[in-house]
Scaffold this motif. Sequence first.
Motif, PDB file in Angstrom:
ATOM      1  N   ALA A  11       0.830  -1.208   0.000  1.00 34.80           N
ATOM      2  CA  ALA A  11       0.000   0.000   0.000  1.00 34.80           C
ATOM      3  C   ALA A  11       0.861   1.253   0.000  1.00 34.80           C
ATOM      4  CB  ALA A  11      -0.935  -0.002   1.204  1.00 34.80           C
ATOM      5  N   ALA A  12       2.058   1.138   0.563  1.00 31.61           N
ATOM      6  CA  ALA A  12       2.988   2.275   0.607  1.00 31.61           C
ATOM      7  C   ALA A  12       3.829   2.375  -0.657  1.00 31.61           C
ATOM      8  CB  ALA A  12       3.889   2.156   1.829  1.00 31.61           C
ATOM      9  N   GLY A  13       3.547   1.505  -1.632  1.00 30.89           N
ATOM     10  CA  GLY A  13       4.264   1.567  -2.905  1.00 30.89           C
ATOM     11  C   GLY A  13       5.396   0.581  -3.042  1.00 30.89           C
ATOM     12  N   GLY A  14       5.596  -0.268  -2.041  1.00 32.99           N
ATOM     13  CA  GLY A  14       6.675  -1.243  -2.098  1.00 32.99           C
ATOM     14  C   GLY A  14       6.253  -2.530  -2.772  1.00 32.99           C
ATOM     15  N   LYS A  15       7.208  -3.416  -2.956  1.00 31.72           N
ATOM     16  CA  LYS A  15       6.952  -4.727  -3.539  1.00 31.72           C
ATOM     17  C   LYS A  15       7.372  -5.772  -2.528  1.00 31.72           C
ATOM     18  CE  LYS A  15       7.598  -7.309  -7.853  1.00 31.72           C
ATOM     19  NZ  LYS A  15       8.263  -7.305  -9.191  1.00 31.72           N
ATOM     20  N   ALA A  16       6.412  -6.617  -2.104  1.00 31.92           N
ATOM     21  CA  ALA A  16       6.699  -7.564  -1.026  1.00 31.92           C
ATOM     22  C   ALA A  16       5.837  -8.807  -1.173  1.00 31.92           C
ATOM     23  CB  ALA A  16       6.448  -6.910   0.329  1.00 31.92           C
ATOM     24  N   MET A  17       6.295  -9.891  -0.568  1.00 31.19           N
ATOM     25  CA  MET A  17       5.534 -11.129  -0.544  1.00 31.19           C
ATOM     26  C   MET A  17       5.721 -11.811   0.801  1.00 31.19           C
ATOM     27  SD  MET A  17       7.908 -13.769  -2.833  1.00 31.19           S
ATOM     28  CE  MET A  17       6.864 -15.188  -2.504  1.00 31.19           C
ATOM     29  N   PHE A  18       4.723 -12.611   1.191  1.00 33.93           N
ATOM     30  CA  PHE A  18       4.791 -13.390   2.432  1.00 33.93           C
ATOM     31  C   PHE A  18       4.904 -14.857   2.094  1.00 33.93           C
ATOM     32  CE2 PHE A  18       2.407 -15.976   5.568  1.00 33.93           C
ATOM     33  CZ  PHE A  18       3.285 -15.842   6.638  1.00 33.93           C
ATOM     34  N   ILE A  19       5.787 -15.558   2.812  1.00 36.00           N
ATOM     35  CA  ILE A  19       5.967 -16.995   2.656  1.00 36.00           C
ATOM     36  C   ILE A  19       5.696 -17.650   3.999  1.00 36.00           C
ATOM     37  CG2 ILE A  19       7.586 -18.847   2.121  1.00 36.00           C
ATOM     38  CD1 ILE A  19       9.165 -16.745   0.466  1.00 36.00           C
ATOM     39  N   ARG A  20       4.699 -18.495   4.036  1.00 36.41           N
ATOM     40  CA  ARG A  20       4.415 -19.204   5.286  1.00 36.41           C
ATOM     41  C   ARG A  20       5.455 -20.299   5.486  1.00 36.41           C
ATOM     42  NH1 ARG A  20      -1.419 -21.827   7.157  1.00 36.41           N
ATOM     43  NH2 ARG A  20      -0.800 -22.313   9.311  1.00 36.41           N
ATOM     44  N   ALA A  21       6.166 -20.239   6.604  1.00 40.89           N
ATOM     45  CA  ALA A  21       7.214 -21.229   6.863  1.00 40.89           C
ATOM     46  C   ALA A  21       7.413 -21.383   8.361  1.00 40.89           C
ATOM     47  CB  ALA A  21       8.521 -20.805   6.207  1.00 40.89           C
ATOM     48  N   ASP A  22       7.486 -22.606   8.803  1.00 34.59           N
ATOM     49  CA  ASP A  22       7.846 -22.917  10.188  1.00 34.59           C
ATOM     50  C   ASP A  22       9.335 -23.224  10.193  1.00 34.59           C
ATOM     51  OD1 ASP A  22       8.255 -23.808  12.730  1.00 34.59           O
ATOM     52  OD2 ASP A  22       6.686 -25.338  12.692  1.00 34.59           O
ATOM     53  N   LEU A  23      10.127 -22.275  10.672  1.00 35.50           N
ATOM     54  CA  LEU A  23      11.581 -22.407  10.580  1.00 35.50           C
ATOM     55  C   LEU A  23      12.155 -23.430  11.554  1.00 35.50           C
ATOM     56  CD1 LEU A  23      12.467 -18.656  10.024  1.00 35.50           C
ATOM     57  CD2 LEU A  23      12.290 -20.486   8.330  1.00 35.50           C
ATOM     58  N   ALA A  24      11.306 -24.018  12.392  1.00 34.95           N
ATOM     59  CA  ALA A  24      11.773 -25.141  13.207  1.00 34.95           C
ATOM     60  C   ALA A  24      12.083 -26.344  12.322  1.00 34.95           C
ATOM     61  CB  ALA A  24      10.726 -25.516  14.246  1.00 34.95           C
ATOM     62  N   ASP A  25      11.557 -26.315  11.097  1.00 36.63           N
ATOM     63  CA  ASP A  25      11.809 -27.355  10.102  1.00 36.63           C
ATOM     64  C   ASP A  25      12.842 -26.815   9.120  1.00 36.63           C
ATOM     65  OD1 ASP A  25      11.801 -29.195   8.061  1.00 36.63           O
ATOM     66  OD2 ASP A  25       9.650 -29.093   7.671  1.00 36.63           O
ATOM     67  N   ALA A  26      14.041 -27.368   9.145  1.00 34.24           N
ATOM     68  CA  ALA A  26      15.128 -26.867   8.299  1.00 34.24           C
ATOM     69  C   ALA A  26      14.769 -26.926   6.817  1.00 34.24           C
ATOM     70  CB  ALA A  26      16.401 -27.672   8.558  1.00 34.24           C
ATOM     71  N   GLU A  27      13.990 -27.908   6.421  1.00 30.98           N
ATOM     72  CA  GLU A  27      13.604 -28.019   5.013  1.00 30.98           C
ATOM     73  C   GLU A  27      12.780 -26.809   4.579  1.00 30.98           C
ATOM     74  OE1 GLU A  27      11.276 -31.108   1.976  1.00 30.98           O
ATOM     75  OE2 GLU A  27      11.750 -31.710   4.035  1.00 30.98           O
ATOM     76  N   GLN A  28      11.940 -26.299   5.483  1.00 31.90           N
ATOM     77  CA  GLN A  28      11.135 -25.125   5.140  1.00 31.90           C
ATOM     78  C   GLN A  28      12.001 -23.870   5.059  1.00 31.90           C
ATOM     79  OE1 GLN A  28       7.234 -24.651   6.990  1.00 31.90           O
ATOM     80  NE2 GLN A  28       7.290 -26.789   7.680  1.00 31.90           N
ATOM     81  N   ALA A  29      13.059 -23.802   5.847  1.00 33.43           N
ATOM     82  CA  ALA A  29      13.993 -22.679   5.745  1.00 33.43           C
ATOM     83  C   ALA A  29      14.671 -22.678   4.386  1.00 33.43           C
ATOM     84  CB  ALA A  29      15.034 -22.748   6.861  1.00 33.43           C
ATOM     85  N   THR A  30      15.020 -23.853   3.903  1.00 41.54           N
ATOM     86  CA  THR A  30      15.630 -23.972   2.578  1.00 41.54           C
ATOM     87  C   THR A  30      14.625 -23.660   1.471  1.00 41.54           C
ATOM     88  OG1 THR A  30      17.184 -25.665   3.361  1.00 41.54           O
ATOM     89  CG2 THR A  30      16.753 -25.584   0.993  1.00 41.54           C
ATOM     90  N   THR A  31      13.414 -24.196   1.616  1.00 37.83           N
ATOM     91  CA  THR A  31      12.374 -23.997   0.606  1.00 37.83           C
ATOM     92  C   THR A  31      12.010 -22.530   0.453  1.00 37.83           C
ATOM     93  OG1 THR A  31      11.476 -26.206   1.008  1.00 37.83           O
ATOM     94  CG2 THR A  31      10.019 -24.618  -0.068  1.00 37.83           C
ATOM     95  N   ALA A  32      12.028 -21.788   1.557  1.00 41.88           N
ATOM     96  CA  ALA A  32      11.679 -20.367   1.501  1.00 41.88           C
ATOM     97  C   ALA A  32      12.615 -19.608   0.574  1.00 41.88           C
ATOM     98  CB  ALA A  32      11.716 -19.763   2.905  1.00 41.88           C
ATOM     99  N   VAL A  33      13.894 -19.944   0.617  1.00 37.49           N
ATOM    100  CA  VAL A  33      14.858 -19.305  -0.291  1.00 37.49           C
ATOM    101  C   VAL A  33      14.493 -19.643  -1.729  1.00 37.49           C
ATOM    102  CG1 VAL A  33      17.275 -19.184  -1.004  1.00 37.49           C
ATOM    103  CG2 VAL A  33      16.694 -19.304   1.436  1.00 37.49           C
ATOM    104  N   GLY A  34      14.160 -20.898  -1.983  1.00 45.27           N
ATOM    105  CA  GLY A  34      13.763 -21.309  -3.324  1.00 45.27           C
ATOM    106  C   GLY A  34      12.513 -20.586  -3.807  1.00 45.27           C
TER     107      GLY A  34
END
Length: 258
Positions: free
Chosen positions: A52-75
């Motif tokens: 709304a302020a003119g930026g470009k952003a996205m949200f990724i749902r990830a539970d970082l207690a799971d290392a695989e999700q930490a890796t997937t978020a980068v992907g």
Amino acid sequence: MGLLDDKVVLVNGGSQGVGAAIARAAVREGAVVAVTGRRPAPGEELVGELTAAGGKAMFIRADLADAEQATTAVGDVVAAYGRVDCLVNSAGLTSRGSLLETTPELFDKHIAINLKAPFFAMQAAVADMLGRKAPGTIVNIGSNCAHGGPPNLAAYSAAKAGLAGLTRNAAHAHRWDRIRINDLNIGWTATEGEDATQKAFHGAEDGWREEAAAKLPMGKLGQPDEIADFVVFLLSDRSGVVTGSVLDWDQNVLGALD
């Protein structure tokens, strides 16, 4: 020009607290930002605010207690924007437990979120940078507890000490790749999470922040927006060649006594 013009920045644990402040500062400085979090509501609310302020952003749902999700978020960020230029690991678990009270389960949770998730997020981000033969920057949000910490944060202190060592190791390994990696050990900070922690574990009532601030040298707790400005500086070219540094962002001086 902003300090992060045209940079793609991933902020792990960026849906609230210090992470959200970093996301806001990064967008203000020209970056495209992705934030991760376990709960969609605050993450999507933040993204709505930023766009709304003119930026470009996205949200990724990830539970970082799971290392695989930490890796997937980068992907996911690479798939959406083509690359990751900057990574901030700001997710953290601060559940209390002394050496004698900490269970193996609590210890594992601290290691998973405070150390293992940053490790594998860095692994994925650095792999992307190397694959493009491009420079990059990473900032890990540590804690002054890495120097020892209070008795009721035994596992947390151990994990943050590990994060400081990991920062130095990775920075050394990839300095010739022009990938700079630093750690910011923050002190007592005024966040939503800290408010919940003080009330849940220490019986604090409304107004505890003001009482705590009055007892501190600068008359205030650490402020997320001030930390965010410093992180943006470390992510940007303005911080020059600084890498492998573990910086104390606090108003207490390590080793000094009254």
